[in-house]
Motif scaffolding. Structure first.
Motif, mmCIF file in Angstrom:
data_model
loop_
_atom_site.group_PDB
_atom_site.id
_atom_site.type_symbol
_atom_site.label_atom_id
_atom_site.label_comp_id
_atom_site.label_asym_id
_atom_site.label_seq_id
_atom_site.Cartn_x
_atom_site.Cartn_y
_atom_site.Cartn_z
ATOM 1 N N PHE A 53 11.095 4.129 -1.745
ATOM 2 C CA PHE A 53 9.916 3.536 -1.143
ATOM 3 C C PHE A 53 10.202 2.962 0.240
ATOM 4 C CE2 PHE A 53 9.836 2.922 -5.787
ATOM 5 C CZ PHE A 53 8.814 3.821 -6.095
ATOM 6 N N THR A 54 9.144 2.825 1.033
ATOM 7 C CA THR A 54 9.247 2.242 2.363
ATOM 8 C C THR A 54 9.323 0.729 2.235
ATOM 9 O OG1 THR A 54 7.895 4.054 3.243
ATOM 10 C CG2 THR A 54 8.165 2.101 4.628
ATOM 11 N N LEU A 57 0.831 -1.205 0.000
ATOM 12 C CA LEU A 57 0.000 0.000 0.000
ATOM 13 C C LEU A 57 0.867 1.257 0.000
ATOM 14 C CD1 LEU A 57 -2.611 1.644 0.338
ATOM 15 C CD2 LEU A 57 -2.463 1.191 2.817
ATOM 16 N N MET A 58 1.871 1.272 0.876
ATOM 17 C CA MET A 58 2.737 2.458 0.954
ATOM 18 C C MET A 58 3.455 2.688 -0.367
ATOM 19 S SD MET A 58 4.312 2.198 4.814
ATOM 20 C CE MET A 58 3.219 1.991 6.231
ATOM 21 N N GLY A 67 -1.355 7.719 4.581
ATOM 22 C CA GLY A 67 -1.549 7.780 3.140
ATOM 23 C C GLY A 67 -2.828 7.088 2.723
ATOM 24 N N VAL A 68 -3.311 7.467 1.541
ATOM 25 C CA VAL A 68 -4.548 6.910 0.987
ATOM 26 C C VAL A 68 -4.260 6.416 -0.424
ATOM 27 C CG1 VAL A 68 -6.947 7.388 0.341
ATOM 28 C CG2 VAL A 68 -5.956 8.491 2.373
ATOM 29 N N HIS A 69 -4.710 5.216 -0.721
ATOM 30 C CA HIS A 69 -4.556 4.640 -2.062
ATOM 31 C C HIS A 69 -5.115 5.599 -3.104
ATOM 32 C CE1 HIS A 69 -5.136 1.920 -5.474
ATOM 33 N NE2 HIS A 69 -4.366 1.031 -4.862
ATOM 34 N N PRO A 70 -4.427 5.788 -4.237
ATOM 35 C CA PRO A 70 -4.895 6.771 -5.226
ATOM 36 C C PRO A 70 -6.319 6.527 -5.719
ATOM 37 C CG PRO A 70 -3.131 5.369 -6.117
ATOM 38 C CD PRO A 70 -3.163 5.174 -4.655
ATOM 39 N N ASP A 71 -6.785 5.280 -5.743
ATOM 40 C CA ASP A 71 -8.150 4.999 -6.189
ATOM 41 C C ASP A 71 -9.193 5.440 -5.185
ATOM 42 O OD1 ASP A 71 -7.044 3.881 -8.424
ATOM 43 O OD2 ASP A 71 -7.389 1.787 -7.820
ATOM 44 N N TYR A 72 -8.766 5.758 -3.969
ATOM 45 C CA TYR A 72 -9.702 6.138 -2.913
ATOM 46 C C TYR A 72 -9.552 7.601 -2.503
ATOM 47 C CZ TYR A 72 -11.465 1.435 -2.268
ATOM 48 O OH TYR A 72 -12.099 0.224 -2.456
ATOM 49 N N VAL A 101 1.034 4.293 -2.789
ATOM 50 C CA VAL A 101 0.839 5.699 -2.427
ATOM 51 C C VAL A 101 2.052 6.522 -2.834
ATOM 52 C CG1 VAL A 101 0.620 7.281 -0.464
ATOM 53 C CG2 VAL A 101 -0.762 5.187 -0.546
ATOM 54 N N GLU A 102 3.244 6.031 -2.537
ATOM 55 C CA GLU A 102 4.474 6.761 -2.840
ATOM 56 C C GLU A 102 4.680 6.899 -4.350
ATOM 57 O OE1 GLU A 102 6.504 5.235 1.342
ATOM 58 O OE2 GLU A 102 6.887 4.181 -0.530
ATOM 59 N N GLU A 103 4.374 5.870 -5.095
ATOM 60 C CA GLU A 103 4.471 5.970 -6.558
ATOM 61 C C GLU A 103 3.496 7.012 -7.091
ATOM 62 O OE1 GLU A 103 3.789 1.939 -7.807
ATOM 63 O OE2 GLU A 103 5.942 1.530 -8.007
#
Length: 376
Positions: free
Chosen positions: A64-65, A51-52, A119-124, A55-57
C-alpha cells in the motif's frame, strides 16, 4: 472546483512537443458521482492514504501507499499541487476519488515524460468517475508536456504519458486505459528470495571495494546510476534534486556502493559536462545498491522484507560480478536485520541480463505489473 489551467503561452517551435501533445486549453473536472472536486492540500495526506489503501485493497494488492510517500510528493522537484492534483469529496467531505500527474526534470533528457495515477473508492465505481478522472489527468499531462515547447533545448524530443498498474488490478482498469488511448508497452516482475536459504559468497577483486553509502558519495553515486541506466528503457538522467527526492523508504543501513580504488574523480564536469557536483579526489563509484524499507506492508504481505530499490553497475564495469556482490551482501545484511525475504522489481526486458542473475541467486516471481503509455 479548481480553476481551469490557463491557456498555453509558449510560442511553439517546429516539431515542438506543444503541437504533438495536442493539449486542451481548459480541463473539465468529472461530473459523474456528484462529487465536489478540488486540488489536494497537504492536510489531506492521512485521508488520501486511507483512500488509496481502500482502493488498493479492492484491487487485490497486499502492498500500500504510505502517508510518507504521499507527503513527499509535495516536495518533489517538479510538482504544482494546484494544477497537477484532484480529489473528489462526497457530501460529508469524505475523499472518494483522486488523481495526480507526475512531471519529471528535463535537464539532459532525451524523452519528455509525465505519468498519471488515480483511483476511485470501490463504493463509487461503475458511475463513470474513473473514465472522467482519467480524461482529466491525461489532459493535464498533455498540458504539462505542451508547456515545454518553448524550450529550444527540448526541440524535437519525443514525449510520453504513462500509467502503471498491477497484475491484480481489475480487468476494467486495463480496458479503461486502452479506451483512453494507452497501450501496454512494458512488463515488470516483482521477485522474492527466501533468506533462510544459503546465500552464495561472492567477493570482489581489487581495486574494487564495497563500502557503505554515505552523504559524501551521494553525487558520485548519482553519476554512476546515470551511466548504469543509460541503456535502460525509458530511463533518464537524475538531477541532484530528483536524485534526493522520494527518499521516505530509503534505508541507509541496507545501501552500499562499489568503488574502484585505482580511480579518483578529476571533477564530475570531466564525466558529464556542466555537472560540477563531485569534487576532485572523490572515490569513483562504479556500482550501487539502494535498500528500501516498507515496514507498513509486512503484516499484509505476511513476511518481512528488505527491498532493493535500485541496483546498477557502470557499463564499463559490467561482467565483474559487481551486481552479484552488492545483492548478496544486501541479502546477508537483510537477514542479519531479521528480514525473511529479499525483494525487488525488474523490467522483464532488462538489457543487462539482470533477470537471469536474479534467477541464479534464487529469486522467484511473486506478481507483476504493466506500463501503459501514449507516445507523442
Amino acid at each position: 472546483m479548481p480553476t481551469p489551467a490557463p491557456g498555453l503561452s509558449a510560442v511553439p517551435q517546429p516539431d515542438s512537443i506543444t503541437d504533438r501533445a495536442a493539449a486542451p486549453r481548459t480541463l473539465s473536472v468529472p461530473t459523474a458521482g456528484a462529487l465536489l472536486w478540488r486540488p489536494w492540500a497537504r492536510e489531506d495526506v492521512p485521508a488520501l492514504a486511507a483512500l488509496m489503501r481502500t482502493v488498493e485493497e479492492a484491487d487485490g494488492r497486499d502492498w500500500f501507499t504510505a502517508p510518507a510517500e504521499i507527503d513527499e510528493l509535495f516536495g518533489a522537484p517538479v510538482f504544482d499541487v494546484a494544477a497537477d492534483t484532484l480529489v473528489g469529496l462526497d457530501a460529508d467531505g469524505v475523499l472518494r476519488a483522486h488523481a495526480w500527474i507526475e512531471r519529471y526534470p528535463t535537464t539532459g533528457v532525451s524523452l519528455l515524460r509525465v505519468s498519471v495515477t488515480g483511483g476511485v473508492h470501490p463504493d463509487y465505481r461503475g458511475q463513470g468517475i474513473g473514465t472522467e478522472l482519467l480524461a482529466w489527468a491525461t489532459g493535464r499531462a498533455r498540458q504539462a508536456l505542451a508547456e515545454l515547447g518553448g524550450d529550444p533545448q527540448l526541440l524535437g524530443l519525443p514525449g510520453r504519458i504513462s500509467a502503471h498498474i498491477g497484475d491484480t488490478d481489475p480487468a476494467e482498469r486495463h480496458d479503461l486505459l486502452r479506451a483512453a488511448g494507452f497501450e501496454p508497452i512494458r512488463y515488470y516482475a516483482n521477485l522474492l528470495r527466501d533468506l533462510s536459504a544459503p546465500v552464495p559468497a561472492i567477493g570482489l577483486e581489487p581495486p574494487l571495494r564495497l563500502v557503505p553509502w554515505t552523504d559524501a558519495l551521494e553525487d558520485a553515486t548519482r553519476l554512476a546510476r546515470n551511466d548504469a541506466f543509460r541503456d535502460h528503457w525509458g530511463s533518464q538522467p537524475r538531477t541532484t534534486e530528483s536524485w534526493r527526492a522520494y527518499r521516505s523508504a530509503f534505508e541507509p543501513r541496507w545501501s552500499f556502493v562499489v568503488i574502484d580504488e585505482s580511480v579518483r574523480y578529476a571533477g564530475s564536469e570531466h564525466e558529464q559536462p556542466g555537472d560540477t557536483t563531485v569534487p576532485p579526489g572523490t572515490p569513483y563509484v562504479v556500482g550501487l545498491h539502494r535498500g528500501e524499507r516498507y515496514e507498513h506492508d509486512w503484516e499484509s504481505q505476511g513476511y518481512t522484507a528488505g527491498y532493493t530499490g535500485l541496483l546498477g553497475v557502470r557499463r564499463a564495469y559490467r561482467g565483474r560480478r559487481i551486481a552479484a556482490a552488492l545483492l548478496t551482501h544486501a541479502m546477508n545484511v537483510y537477514a542479519a536485520d531479521g528480514m525473511q525475504r529479499a525483494e525487488l522489481d525488474v523490467d522483464t526486458d532488462n538489457p543487462t541480463g539482470a533477470p537471469a542473475l536474479y534467477t541464479r541467486l534464487g529469486y522467484t516471481k511473486s506478481d507483476g505489473s504493466t506500463q501503459y503509455t501514449i507516445e507523442l
